[in-house]
Write a protein that holds these residues in place. Structure first.
Motif, PDB file in Angstrom:
ATOM      1  N   GLY A   1       0.803  -1.224   0.000  1.00  0.00           N
ATOM      2  CA  GLY A   1       0.000   0.000   0.000  1.00  0.00           C
ATOM      3  C   GLY A   1       0.828   1.262   0.000  1.00  0.00           C
ATOM      4  N   ARG A   2       2.052   1.185   0.470  1.00  0.00           N
ATOM      5  CA  ARG A   2       2.920   2.359   0.468  1.00  0.00           C
ATOM      6  C   ARG A   2       3.453   2.607  -0.942  1.00  0.00           C
ATOM      7  N   LYS A   3       3.734   3.861  -1.221  1.00  0.00           N
ATOM      8  CA  LYS A   3       4.309   4.221  -2.510  1.00  0.00           C
ATOM      9  C   LYS A   3       5.805   4.431  -2.347  1.00  0.00           C
ATOM     10  N   ALA A   4       6.542   4.208  -3.431  1.00  0.00           N
ATOM     11  CA  ALA A   4       7.985   4.409  -3.389  1.00  0.00           C
ATOM     12  C   ALA A   4       8.479   4.780  -4.781  1.00  0.00           C
ATOM     13  N   PHE A   5       9.537   5.567  -4.807  1.00  0.00           N
ATOM     14  CA  PHE A   5      10.198   5.814  -6.085  1.00  0.00           C
ATOM     15  C   PHE A   5      11.658   6.183  -5.869  1.00  0.00           C
ATOM     16  N   ILE A   6      12.423   6.018  -6.938  1.00  0.00           N
ATOM     17  CA  ILE A   6      13.842   6.362  -6.955  1.00  0.00           C
ATOM     18  C   ILE A   6      14.003   7.803  -7.410  1.00  0.00           C
ATOM     19  N   LEU A   7      14.860   8.536  -6.709  1.00  0.00           N
ATOM     20  CA  LEU A   7      15.318   9.862  -7.141  1.00  0.00           C
ATOM     21  C   LEU A   7      16.830   9.747  -7.258  1.00  0.00           C
ATOM     22  N   SER A   8      17.334   9.769  -8.489  1.00  0.00           N
ATOM     23  CA  SER A   8      18.743   9.471  -8.689  1.00  0.00           C
ATOM     24  C   SER A   8      19.383  10.440  -9.672  1.00  0.00           C
ATOM     25  N   THR A   9      20.703  10.448  -9.671  1.00  0.00           N
ATOM     26  CA  THR A   9      21.473  11.229 -10.637  1.00  0.00           C
ATOM     27  C   THR A   9      22.437  10.309 -11.364  1.00  0.00           C
ATOM     28  N   VAL A  10      22.676  10.633 -12.623  1.00  0.00           N
ATOM     29  CA  VAL A  10      23.665   9.910 -13.423  1.00  0.00           C
ATOM     30  C   VAL A  10      24.544  10.938 -14.125  1.00  0.00           C
ATOM     31  N   GLY A  11      25.742  10.538 -14.472  1.00  0.00           N
ATOM     32  CA  GLY A  11      26.688  11.493 -15.019  1.00  0.00           C
ATOM     33  C   GLY A  11      26.574  11.733 -16.506  1.00  0.00           C
ATOM     34  N   VAL A  12      25.768  10.933 -17.203  1.00  0.00           N
ATOM     35  CA  VAL A  12      25.712  11.011 -18.664  1.00  0.00           C
ATOM     36  C   VAL A  12      24.381  11.601 -19.127  1.00  0.00           C
ATOM     37  N   PRO A  13      24.302  12.048 -20.390  1.00  0.00           N
ATOM     38  CA  PRO A  13      23.042  12.576 -20.921  1.00  0.00           C
ATOM     39  C   PRO A  13      21.959  11.512 -21.013  1.00  0.00           C
ATOM     40  N   GLU A  14      20.704  11.966 -21.060  1.00  0.00           N
ATOM     41  CA  GLU A  14      19.554  11.055 -21.083  1.00  0.00           C
ATOM     42  C   GLU A  14      19.589  10.109 -22.270  1.00  0.00           C
TER      43      GLU A  14
ATOM     44  N   LYS B   1      18.946   5.922 -26.452  1.00  0.00           N
ATOM     45  CA  LYS B   1      19.504   5.551 -27.753  1.00  0.00           C
ATOM     46  C   LYS B   1      20.941   5.052 -27.650  1.00  0.00           C
ATOM     47  N   GLY B   2      21.510   5.092 -26.464  1.00  0.00           N
ATOM     48  CA  GLY B   2      22.902   4.719 -26.292  1.00  0.00           C
ATOM     49  C   GLY B   2      23.101   3.268 -25.903  1.00  0.00           C
ATOM     50  N   LYS B   3      24.268   2.974 -25.334  1.00  0.00           N
ATOM     51  CA  LYS B   3      24.665   1.606 -25.039  1.00  0.00           C
ATOM     52  C   LYS B   3      24.341   1.172 -23.617  1.00  0.00           C
ATOM     53  N   LEU B   4      23.776   2.044 -22.807  1.00  0.00           N
ATOM     54  CA  LEU B   4      23.654   1.757 -21.379  1.00  0.00           C
ATOM     55  C   LEU B   4      22.363   1.060 -20.978  1.00  0.00           C
TER      56      LEU B   4
END
Length: 217
Positions: free
Chosen positions: A136-149, A154-157
């Motif tokens: 019933g609880r909600k959760a989400f990730i708030l994160s940072t990455v060093g590369v463009p979206e 469209k990339g290899k990641l």
């Protein structure tokens, strides 16, 4: 809404810490209740050991999953684990904020999950996902990455939800959380990036529309 933020970044001068302060202040401005667990500041112990389970016979064979469950039922978990479990029981929304390192979360946050989401508290055999104790609880990730979206489109990641599948499905969903889409700050390592502005706008939109955001599958 009662919001718990589990935060993992070692530097108070970081982009992540600025985002944490923004999120906390905006939640309070919108009359939400907020609690923060700052894992680095609190020097969280990452590794499971026999000291976590106060009813465990020292030196005997340690079965981490089974022993965590029996210690939980006996009220014999270490105090730091009890404190975090109480926060989870209180919370309606949990935000896991961290920089993405090596396709995952920092070790301290993984250690928080390993130690806090014990058997019988977060999962019971035959009662997982929507039937789990924390359902019933909600959760989400708030994160940072060093590369463009585009590196995660469209990339290899790989697609970002594929990268985070073990966390979002194997941990959050398994423990009964309704998993909301991750918020990602891209190009976080670039001084020319407006990552902070873009990400905080996404945070504001998420908080303002939290009741209407559909969980991901």
């Amino acid at each position: 809404m009662k919001v718990l933020i589990i935060y993992a970044h070692p530097d108070k001068q970081s982009l992540n810490h600025s985002m944490l302060e923004f999120t906390t202040n905006y939640l309070k401005e919108k009359n939400h209740e907020v609690k923060v667990t700052d894992l680095y500041a609190e020097q969280w112990k990452a590794g499971i050991d026999e000291d976590d389970f106060l009813n465990h016979e020292k030196g005997s064979r340690l079965y981490a999953m089974r022993d965590s469950g029996s210690a939980y039922l006996a009220g014999m978990l270490s105090e730091d684990i009890k404190k975090e479990q109480a926060k989870l029981e209180w919370a309606e929304l949990i935000i896991f904020q961290f920089p993405m390192w090596w396709y995952s979360m920092p070790a301290l946050m993984k250690g928080w999950i390993d130690r806090v989401l014990t058997q019988n508290f977060a999962y019971v055999s035959g009662k997982e996902f929507e039937n789990a104790p924390l359902a019933g609880r909600k959760a989400f990730i708030l994160s940072t990455v060093g590369v463009p979206e585009e590196m995660f489109t469209k990339g290899k990641l790989g697609e970002i939800d594929e990268v985070f599948f073990p966390i979002q499905h194997g941990t959050f969903s398994y423990a009964g959380f309704k998993v909301l889409p991750a918020i990602i700050g891209y190009s976080a390592d670039s001084r020319r990036s407006n990552c902070f502005e873009k990400t905080t706008e996404a945070i504001k939109e998420r908080i303002d529309n939290i009741e209407n955001i559909k969980p991901i599958y």
